[in-house]
Design a protein around this motif. Structure first.
Motif, PDB file in Angstrom:
ATOM      1  N   GLU A 222      24.010 -73.876 -39.081  1.00 65.74           N
ATOM      2  CA  GLU A 222      23.932 -74.551 -40.370  1.00 65.74           C
ATOM      3  C   GLU A 222      22.476 -74.680 -40.822  1.00 65.74           C
ATOM      4  O   GLU A 222      21.549 -74.709 -40.007  1.00 65.74           O
ATOM      5  N   ASP A 223      22.291 -74.734 -42.140  1.00 69.89           N
ATOM      6  CA  ASP A 223      20.962 -74.874 -42.734  1.00 69.89           C
ATOM      7  C   ASP A 223      20.022 -73.755 -42.312  1.00 69.89           C
ATOM      8  O   ASP A 223      18.800 -73.945 -42.254  1.00 69.89           O
ATOM      9  N   ALA A 224      20.546 -72.592 -42.002  1.00 74.04           N
ATOM     10  CA  ALA A 224      19.716 -71.433 -41.660  1.00 74.04           C
ATOM     11  C   ALA A 224      19.418 -70.641 -42.926  1.00 74.04           C
ATOM     12  O   ALA A 224      20.269 -70.520 -43.808  1.00 74.04           O
ATOM     13  N   LYS A 225      18.205 -70.094 -43.012  1.00 72.94           N
ATOM     14  CA  LYS A 225      17.782 -69.370 -44.202  1.00 72.94           C
ATOM     15  C   LYS A 225      17.299 -67.972 -43.826  1.00 72.94           C
ATOM     16  O   LYS A 225      16.333 -67.828 -43.074  1.00 72.94           O
ATOM     17  N   ILE A 226      17.956 -66.958 -44.342  1.00 75.42           N
ATOM     18  CA  ILE A 226      17.468 -65.589 -44.266  1.00 75.42           C
ATOM     19  C   ILE A 226      16.956 -65.253 -45.658  1.00 75.42           C
ATOM     20  O   ILE A 226      17.730 -65.183 -46.608  1.00 75.42           O
ATOM     21  N   ARG A 227      15.655 -65.072 -45.768  1.00 74.73           N
ATOM     22  CA  ARG A 227      15.045 -64.881 -47.079  1.00 74.73           C
ATOM     23  C   ARG A 227      15.251 -63.452 -47.595  1.00 74.73           C
ATOM     24  O   ARG A 227      16.034 -62.682 -47.053  1.00 74.73           O
ATOM     25  N   GLU A 228      14.512 -63.083 -48.640  1.00 79.28           N
ATOM     26  CA  GLU A 228      14.721 -61.832 -49.343  1.00 79.28           C
ATOM     27  C   GLU A 228      14.292 -60.619 -48.504  1.00 79.28           C
ATOM     28  O   GLU A 228      13.301 -60.664 -47.783  1.00 79.28           O
ATOM     29  N   GLN A 229      15.067 -59.542 -48.619  1.00 83.55           N
ATOM     30  CA  GLN A 229      14.744 -58.234 -48.067  1.00 83.55           C
ATOM     31  C   GLN A 229      14.497 -58.263 -46.557  1.00 83.55           C
ATOM     32  O   GLN A 229      13.586 -57.619 -46.047  1.00 83.55           O
ATOM     33  N   VAL A 230      15.311 -59.023 -45.875  1.00 79.34           N
ATOM     34  CA  VAL A 230      15.317 -59.014 -44.411  1.00 79.34           C
ATOM     35  C   VAL A 230      16.323 -57.965 -43.948  1.00 79.34           C
ATOM     36  O   VAL A 230      17.413 -57.841 -44.515  1.00 79.34           O
ATOM     37  N   TYR A 231      15.967 -57.203 -42.911  1.00 83.32           N
ATOM     38  CA  TYR A 231      16.874 -56.175 -42.381  1.00 83.32           C
ATOM     39  C   TYR A 231      17.254 -56.538 -40.951  1.00 83.32           C
ATOM     40  O   TYR A 231      16.389 -56.709 -40.088  1.00 83.32           O
ATOM     41  N   VAL A 232      18.568 -56.661 -40.721  1.00 82.15           N
ATOM     42  CA  VAL A 232      19.103 -56.878 -39.379  1.00 82.15           C
ATOM     43  C   VAL A 232      20.140 -55.788 -39.148  1.00 82.15           C
ATOM     44  O   VAL A 232      21.186 -55.769 -39.809  1.00 82.15           O
ATOM     45  N   GLY A 233      19.874 -54.871 -38.256  1.00 82.36           N
ATOM     46  CA  GLY A 233      20.822 -53.787 -38.043  1.00 82.36           C
ATOM     47  C   GLY A 233      20.269 -52.749 -37.087  1.00 82.36           C
ATOM     48  O   GLY A 233      19.226 -52.930 -36.469  1.00 82.36           O
ATOM     49  N   GLY A 234      21.000 -51.635 -36.976  1.00 81.25           N
ATOM     50  CA  GLY A 234      20.622 -50.554 -36.078  1.00 81.25           C
ATOM     51  C   GLY A 234      21.852 -50.043 -35.359  1.00 81.25           C
ATOM     52  O   GLY A 234      22.990 -50.412 -35.679  1.00 81.25           O
ATOM     53  N   PRO A 235      21.662 -49.186 -34.366  1.00 82.25           N
ATOM     54  CA  PRO A 235      22.810 -48.670 -33.604  1.00 82.25           C
ATOM     55  C   PRO A 235      23.644 -49.809 -33.020  1.00 82.25           C
ATOM     56  O   PRO A 235      23.094 -50.790 -32.542  1.00 82.25           O
ATOM     57  N   GLN A 236      24.956 -49.651 -33.074  1.00 86.57           N
ATOM     58  CA  GLN A 236      25.861 -50.723 -32.643  1.00 86.57           C
ATOM     59  C   GLN A 236      26.549 -50.376 -31.321  1.00 86.57           C
ATOM     60  O   GLN A 236      26.936 -49.225 -31.073  1.00 86.57           O
ATOM     61  N   LEU A 237      26.689 -51.396 -30.482  1.00 87.15           N
ATOM     62  CA  LEU A 237      27.449 -51.312 -29.246  1.00 87.15           C
ATOM     63  C   LEU A 237      28.484 -52.438 -29.255  1.00 87.15           C
ATOM     64  O   LEU A 237      28.354 -53.390 -30.027  1.00 87.15           O
TER      65      LEU A 237
ATOM     66  N   SER B  14      22.077 -69.602 -45.952  1.00 84.05           N
ATOM     67  CA  SER B  14      21.972 -68.647 -47.044  1.00 84.05           C
ATOM     68  C   SER B  14      21.401 -67.315 -46.562  1.00 84.05           C
ATOM     69  O   SER B  14      20.637 -67.268 -45.594  1.00 84.05           O
ATOM     70  N   VAL B  15      21.801 -66.266 -47.265  1.00 85.50           N
ATOM     71  CA  VAL B  15      21.263 -64.916 -47.054  1.00 85.50           C
ATOM     72  C   VAL B  15      20.655 -64.483 -48.375  1.00 85.50           C
ATOM     73  O   VAL B  15      21.342 -64.446 -49.400  1.00 85.50           O
ATOM     74  N   GLY B  16      19.365 -64.153 -48.374  1.00 84.27           N
ATOM     75  CA  GLY B  16      18.629 -63.948 -49.610  1.00 84.27           C
ATOM     76  C   GLY B  16      18.847 -62.603 -50.269  1.00 84.27           C
ATOM     77  O   GLY B  16      19.513 -61.697 -49.736  1.00 84.27           O
ATOM     78  N   THR B  17      18.262 -62.471 -51.443  1.00 83.19           N
ATOM     79  CA  THR B  17      18.371 -61.292 -52.283  1.00 83.19           C
ATOM     80  C   THR B  17      18.045 -60.005 -51.527  1.00 83.19           C
ATOM     81  O   THR B  17      17.014 -59.909 -50.862  1.00 83.19           O
ATOM     82  N   MET B  18      18.946 -59.042 -51.607  1.00 88.00           N
ATOM     83  CA  MET B  18      18.780 -57.693 -51.069  1.00 88.00           C
ATOM     84  C   MET B  18      18.519 -57.679 -49.561  1.00 88.00           C
ATOM     85  O   MET B  18      17.903 -56.753 -49.042  1.00 88.00           O
TER      86      MET B  18
END
Length: 352
Positions: free
Chosen positions: A98-113, A82-86
């Motif tokens: 499987e069974d991985a949890k990303i909770r609320e308001q987590v940010y994964v990102g930045g410049p891309q290569l 699951s990927v949580g709210t916002m």
């Protein structure tokens, strides 16, 4: 101001307008028909939750939360994750077990290569307000936990490299069963070995060996194998399981449930949901003749493959503590108990 050569859509507004407002059943249908996404059974999208990619595969019972955004070129999310709210997850390649949890308001990102990659293992968790920068690959192993407000960076640059200031682009790797409590800062190029714990508010740089306890800024190893982690005897493990089950019974009763003894079973009832649990202690034979479809077996000793196969064929669910595995599916009682075991860090891999 003139537009740049390569478009950079941090927020996919057009996709949100087209798909974000759709109710979950229609969104699943639209994603399959118009975008060619491969979507398993029981996948749920909350309002505004979207997945944007060229190649997308979502396993059974994946959940995308309210206003959550997952975008990348290649996206694979395993069953029951699951990927949580916002929360916002953006990377060229996203691979979640499987069974991985990303909770609320987590940010994964930045410049891309082209090599940007975010790989999150099975039975992992990333808690609220964590920030992860996968410009270079970030690989997080199975059963690893990342606390809230943690920061993981794969690049560090601001001042002019031509003036001699440092520029650093290096991947980060966290092994299996790693624990980062709250407010841990992980620098570019860091590798943390399997089974290692980092103290809260630590700054981690370089290599931390497996089965270690490291604390401080910069983090230094203060304990390691064989002294860390502490090994429990069979009696200590059995006592801990008994304590955990007593707490679980109280937890069910607190939420209006009833727990009754029906030897050799224990019956749990909450509202209209009911289930029977067979708790098999160490060195106790399994009375499989008494088991019926929908029952759950909690085994302290490892279940042989032949027994697991027999249970599955009869529609009996199981949780194997020593074998660190569980049945592929589960009854409401099975799922609730598995979640509660997680409060003690006990995570069980689903049968393939």
């Amino acid at each position: 101001m003139s537009a740049s050569l390569i478009p950079k859509d941090r927020i996919p507004w057009r996709h949100m307008v087209l798909f974000g407002w759709l109710p979950s059943p229609l969104k699943r249908l639209a994603y399959r028909l118009f975008l060619g996404y491969r979507i398993g059974k029981g996948v749920r999208f909350s309002f505004g939750g979207i997945v944007v990619g060229k190649s997308v595969e979502l396993g059974d019972h994946v959940e995308i939360g309210f206003l959550a955004i997952v975008q990348g070129r290649n996206i694979s999310i395993g069953r029951y994750s699951s990927v949580g709210t916002m929360s916002y997850v953006s990377c060229e390649t996203i691979q979640i077990g499987e069974d991985a949890k990303i909770r609320e308001q987590v940010y994964v990102g930045g410049p891309q290569l082209p090599e940007s990659r975010f790989e999150l293992g099975s039975r992992t968790i990333i808690l609220q307000l964590a920030f992860i920068n996968p410009t270079k690959p970030v690989v997080i192993g199975d059963d690893t936990g990342i606390g809230g407000h943690c920061l993981i960076f794969t690049h560090g640059v601001w001042l002019n490299a031509l003036d001699g200031y440092p520029v650093n682009y290096e991947p980060v790797t966290l092994g299996k069963s790693v624990w980062l409590p709250w407010r841990v800062f992980v620098m570019p190029g860091t590798t943390i070995g399997d089974g290692t714990v980092i103290g809260a508010n630590s700054l981690v740089s370089g290599d931390i060996p497996p089965s270690s306890l490291a604390v401080g800024s910069p983090a230094k190893v203060i304990r390691s194998a064989p002294d860390f982690p502490k090994r429990l005897s069979g009696e200590q493990r059995a006592a801990l399981v008994a304590k955990l089950m007593n707490e679980f019974d109280q937890f069910v009763q607190y939420h209006g449930g009833a727990v009754t003894e029906e030897p050799p079973f224990r019956r749990y009832r909450v509202g209209r949901k009911t289930g029977r649990l067979l708790w098999v202690r160490r060195a106790t034979p399994l009375p499989d003749s008494a088991l019926r479809h929908g029952d759950c077996v909690l085994a302290e000793s490892a279940l042989p493959a032949s027994v697991r196969h027999t249970l599955g064929a009869r529609g009996v669910y199981w949780l194997d503590l020593e074998g660190k595995s569980r049945s592929r599916e589960g009854s409401p009682l099975t799922e609730e108990l598995a979640l509660y075991l997680g409060r003690y860090g006990v995570r069980l891999a689903r049968e393939a």
